[in-house]
Design a protein around this motif. Structure first.
Motif, PDB file in Angstrom:
ATOM      1  N   PRO A 160     -16.655  14.324 -20.817  1.00 49.13           N
ATOM      2  CA  PRO A 160     -17.996  13.771 -20.576  1.00 49.13           C
ATOM      3  C   PRO A 160     -19.056  14.740 -21.089  1.00 49.13           C
ATOM      4  CG  PRO A 160     -16.624  13.554 -18.626  1.00 49.13           C
ATOM      5  CD  PRO A 160     -15.856  14.413 -19.584  1.00 49.13           C
ATOM      6  N   GLU A 161     -20.184  14.211 -21.505  1.00 48.23           N
ATOM      7  CA  GLU A 161     -21.197  15.035 -22.165  1.00 48.23           C
ATOM      8  C   GLU A 161     -21.643  16.218 -21.314  1.00 48.23           C
ATOM      9  OE1 GLU A 161     -25.616  14.548 -24.237  1.00 48.23           O
ATOM     10  OE2 GLU A 161     -24.421  12.781 -23.712  1.00 48.23           O
ATOM     11  N   ALA A 162     -21.877  15.989 -20.017  1.00 45.85           N
ATOM     12  CA  ALA A 162     -22.337  17.076 -19.146  1.00 45.85           C
ATOM     13  C   ALA A 162     -21.266  18.154 -19.008  1.00 45.85           C
ATOM     14  CB  ALA A 162     -22.721  16.525 -17.779  1.00 45.85           C
ATOM     15  N   VAL A 163     -20.020  17.720 -18.825  1.00 45.85           N
ATOM     16  CA  VAL A 163     -18.914  18.671 -18.690  1.00 45.85           C
ATOM     17  C   VAL A 163     -18.720  19.434 -19.996  1.00 45.85           C
ATOM     18  CG1 VAL A 163     -16.442  18.918 -18.256  1.00 45.85           C
ATOM     19  CG2 VAL A 163     -17.784  17.254 -16.952  1.00 45.85           C
ATOM     20  N   ARG A 164     -18.830  18.708 -21.106  1.00 39.96           N
ATOM     21  CA  ARG A 164     -18.683  19.331 -22.422  1.00 39.96           C
ATOM     22  C   ARG A 164     -19.691  20.462 -22.601  1.00 39.96           C
ATOM     23  NH1 ARG A 164     -20.103  15.490 -27.270  1.00 39.96           N
ATOM     24  NH2 ARG A 164     -18.696  14.169 -26.031  1.00 39.96           N
ATOM     25  N   LEU A 165     -20.926  20.215 -22.201  1.00 41.01           N
ATOM     26  CA  LEU A 165     -21.969  21.224 -22.345  1.00 41.01           C
ATOM     27  C   LEU A 165     -21.687  22.450 -21.480  1.00 41.01           C
ATOM     28  CD1 LEU A 165     -24.701  22.058 -23.504  1.00 41.01           C
ATOM     29  CD2 LEU A 165     -25.796  20.867 -21.587  1.00 41.01           C
ATOM     30  N   ILE A 166     -21.291  22.201 -20.224  1.00 38.43           N
ATOM     31  CA  ILE A 166     -21.018  23.313 -19.304  1.00 38.43           C
ATOM     32  C   ILE A 166     -19.852  24.156 -19.805  1.00 38.43           C
ATOM     33  CG2 ILE A 166     -20.213  23.891 -16.982  1.00 38.43           C
ATOM     34  CD1 ILE A 166     -21.762  21.416 -15.987  1.00 38.43           C
ATOM     35  N   VAL A 167     -18.779  23.491 -20.237  1.00 39.57           N
ATOM     36  CA  VAL A 167     -17.589  24.209 -20.705  1.00 39.57           C
ATOM     37  C   VAL A 167     -17.911  25.016 -21.961  1.00 39.57           C
ATOM     38  CG1 VAL A 167     -15.291  23.918 -21.714  1.00 39.57           C
ATOM     39  CG2 VAL A 167     -15.942  22.619 -19.675  1.00 39.57           C
ATOM     40  N   ALA A 168     -18.614  24.402 -22.907  1.00 49.75           N
ATOM     41  CA  ALA A 168     -18.919  25.080 -24.165  1.00 49.75           C
ATOM     42  C   ALA A 168     -19.806  26.298 -23.937  1.00 49.75           C
ATOM     43  CB  ALA A 168     -19.591  24.107 -25.129  1.00 49.75           C
ATOM     44  N   VAL A 169     -20.830  26.150 -23.112  1.00 49.54           N
ATOM     45  CA  VAL A 169     -21.729  27.273 -22.839  1.00 49.54           C
ATOM     46  C   VAL A 169     -20.989  28.377 -22.092  1.00 49.54           C
ATOM     47  CG1 VAL A 169     -23.779  27.993 -21.551  1.00 49.54           C
ATOM     48  CG2 VAL A 169     -23.828  25.894 -22.907  1.00 49.54           C
ATOM     49  N   ALA A 170     -20.144  27.991 -21.126  1.00 48.01           N
ATOM     50  CA  ALA A 170     -19.393  28.989 -20.355  1.00 48.01           C
ATOM     51  C   ALA A 170     -18.433  29.766 -21.251  1.00 48.01           C
ATOM     52  CB  ALA A 170     -18.631  28.310 -19.220  1.00 48.01           C
TER      53      ALA A 170
END
Length: 230
Positions: free
Chosen positions: A61-71
């Motif tokens: 999901p887009e929100a999860v994708r963003l969190i994982v990528a930034v982390a």
């Protein structure tokens, strides 16, 4: 140049370490954020590595994708920052010795053994009275600051580089003039040089030094000379 009563420390400016610790994590997080926008495009490039990873990212999901990528980018930045700080060189020049510290390498050379110091080919070298190399480390500090520190404590700074450079011979298997066992060590070291195995290179350099053989690396080639016998 920070100084103590009997020593002078030559190192990177104090702001460099904090700059790594702040800047690289931010850059890593920004890179992770940016990759979320191109992940789907990258999956269409069959030649691009890590296809499985990018395909997995696009399925999140887009929100999860963003969190994982930034982390992940942040973690990578922190790792690189810690490595960069760990590998920063510190040269401590004292009245009784010179100490070199870079990464896991720490060398201390007593004053009485030191004939001179020079920097050449991005290496700092401490020479002994028998023309042997007592210590060597990758060097990326300011030469003028180092020269001033050495002169302040009465050490010989060699501004023209290696005074024995004209005695170096390019190593080839079976080279004449080498002491017994040195050719095998140089052969093993050539393999380590090709593979970029820094720890093996340092260990084999030490074994060659025990045979009074000085070795220098240039463009993946080894050059050698002999120190004076003890």
């Amino acid at each position: 140049m920070p100084s103590g009563l009997d020593r002078t420390v030559v190192a990177d400016p104090k702001w460099v370490g904090p700059a790594f610790l702040v800047g690289l994590p931010i850059a890593g997080a920004a890179l992770g954020w940016g990759l979320t926008f191109v992940a789907e495009w990258i999956t269409g490039l069959s030649w691009f590595p890590f296809q499985g990873l990018f395909e997995l990212v696009t399925e999140l999901p887009e929100a999860v994708r963003l969190i994982v990528a930034v982390a992940l980018g942040l973690a990578l930045g922190i790792f690189l920052a810690l490595m960069a700080v760990h590998e920063m060189l510190t040269v401590t020049v004292g009245n009784d010795r010179i100490e070199l510290h870079r990464g896991d390498v720490e060398e201390s050379v007593p004053r009485g053994e030191i004939a001179g110091v020079f920097a050449e080919d991005k290496r700092l070298v401490v020479l002994g009275h028998r023309r042997q190399e007592l210590a060597q480390v990758e060097f990326d500090l300011d030469r003028d600051r180092l020269a001033a520190a050495l002169r302040r404590h009465g050490y010989a700074w060699l501004p023209d580089g290696d005074p024995y450079a004209d005695r170096l011979h390019r190593w080839v298997p079976g080279a004449e003039g080498l002491p017994r066992g040195a050719d095998a060590l140089l052969k093993a070291r050539a393999h380590a040089l090709e593979k970029g195995k820094a720890e093996d290179l340092r260990e084999l350099r030490g074994e060659l030094a025990a045979l009074d053989v000085v070795v220098r690396d240039r463009d993946k080639k080894q050059y050698w000379r002999l120190a004076d016998p003890a």
